[in-house]
Design a protein around this motif. Structure first.
Motif, PDB file in Angstrom:
ATOM      1  N   THR A  98       0.879  -1.208  -0.018  1.00 36.85           N
ATOM      2  CA  THR A  98       0.084   0.096  -0.011  1.00 36.85           C
ATOM      3  C   THR A  98       0.826   1.122  -0.046  1.00 36.85           C
ATOM      4  N   VAL A  99       1.943   1.314   0.789  1.00 35.74           N
ATOM      5  CA  VAL A  99       2.799   2.474   0.861  1.00 35.74           C
ATOM      6  C   VAL A  99       3.504   2.458  -0.451  1.00 35.74           C
ATOM      7  N   LEU A 100       3.895   1.438  -1.072  1.00 35.38           N
ATOM      8  CA  LEU A 100       4.585   1.560  -2.351  1.00 35.38           C
ATOM      9  C   LEU A 100       3.761   2.055  -3.272  1.00 35.38           C
ATOM     10  N   GLU A 101       2.201   1.507  -3.335  1.00 34.65           N
ATOM     11  CA  GLU A 101       1.490   2.223  -4.233  1.00 34.65           C
ATOM     12  C   GLU A 101       0.993   3.647  -4.268  1.00 34.65           C
ATOM     13  N   LYS A 105       1.853   6.441  -6.726  1.00 26.49           N
ATOM     14  CA  LYS A 105       0.768   7.703  -7.080  1.00 26.49           C
ATOM     15  C   LYS A 105       1.180   8.857  -6.804  1.00 26.49           C
ATOM     16  N   GLY A 106       2.043   9.315  -5.968  1.00 26.03           N
ATOM     17  CA  GLY A 106       2.438  10.540  -5.597  1.00 26.03           C
ATOM     18  C   GLY A 106       3.355  11.100  -6.591  1.00 26.03           C
ATOM     19  N   GLN A 107       4.466  10.400  -6.981  1.00 23.97           N
ATOM     20  CA  GLN A 107       5.294  10.606  -8.058  1.00 23.97           C
ATOM     21  C   GLN A 107       4.422  10.928  -9.497  1.00 23.97           C
ATOM     22  N   GLY A 135      -3.805  19.569  -4.115  1.00 22.82           N
ATOM     23  CA  GLY A 135      -4.571  19.048  -2.965  1.00 22.82           C
ATOM     24  C   GLY A 135      -4.514  17.288  -2.458  1.00 22.82           C
ATOM     25  N   GLN A 136      -4.506  16.542  -3.957  1.00 28.14           N
ATOM     26  CA  GLN A 136      -4.093  15.196  -3.863  1.00 28.14           C
ATOM     27  C   GLN A 136      -2.792  14.879  -3.265  1.00 28.14           C
TER      28      GLN A 136
END
Length: 150
Positions: A98-101, A105-107, A135-136
């Motif tokens: 989950t943290v990797l996903e 997504k953040g990148q 915001g995301q």
């Protein structure tokens, strides 16, 4: 030596009283006279008694060994501990994924945000996209920091 003498001086009168009361000295003399008159019987009684003591000792030792065998039920009770360990490991793997996903997504959001910011003439939709993605990205960073602190 001093302690031994004290014990001897305390115990000797008591043993003499018992010997006098039950006439042990006379009985021992009679038993010794009989033993010298019947040596084969005496030998048989002594060997029989020792053999009986040996057999009883072996039986008691066998019972003790039998009682000391490992309890299989106790070993079987370890399985829930291993199941708990496996569950913890599975939860850790899920958390890592989950943290990797979230990082991926953040990148992606950052690259989209950078590409939208680079546009020289932005439309209204581009500005709303920048604000929404920012915001995301901000929420994602907060979540990741919160997970890092936990």
């Amino acid at each position: 030596m001093r302690t031994s003498n004290q014990i001897k001086s305390w115990l000797q009168p008591k043993m003499e009283a018992i010997g006098t009361r039950y006439r042990l000295g006379a009985r021992i003399r009679i038993a010794n006279r009989w033993a010298t008159q019947h040596p084969k019987r005496t030998f048989g009684y002594v060997v029989g008694s020792l053999l009986m003591v040996l057999v009883c000792d072996v039986m008691v030792a066998g019972m003790k060994v039998e009682m000391k065998e490992p309890d299989v039920n106790m070993i079987a009770n370890v399985e829930p501990v291993f199941n708990g360990f496996r569950t913890i490991q599975a939860n850790k793997d899920t958390h890592r994924r989950t943290v990797l996903e979230m990082t991926t997504k953040g990148q992606t959001l950052k690259h989209e945000l950078d590409s939208l910011i680079v546009i020289p003439r932005k439309s209204h939709a581009d500005s709303i996209g920048i604000i929404r993605r920012y915001g995301q990205l901000e929420n994602l960073v907060k979540t990741l920091k919160q997970n890092d602190n936990d």
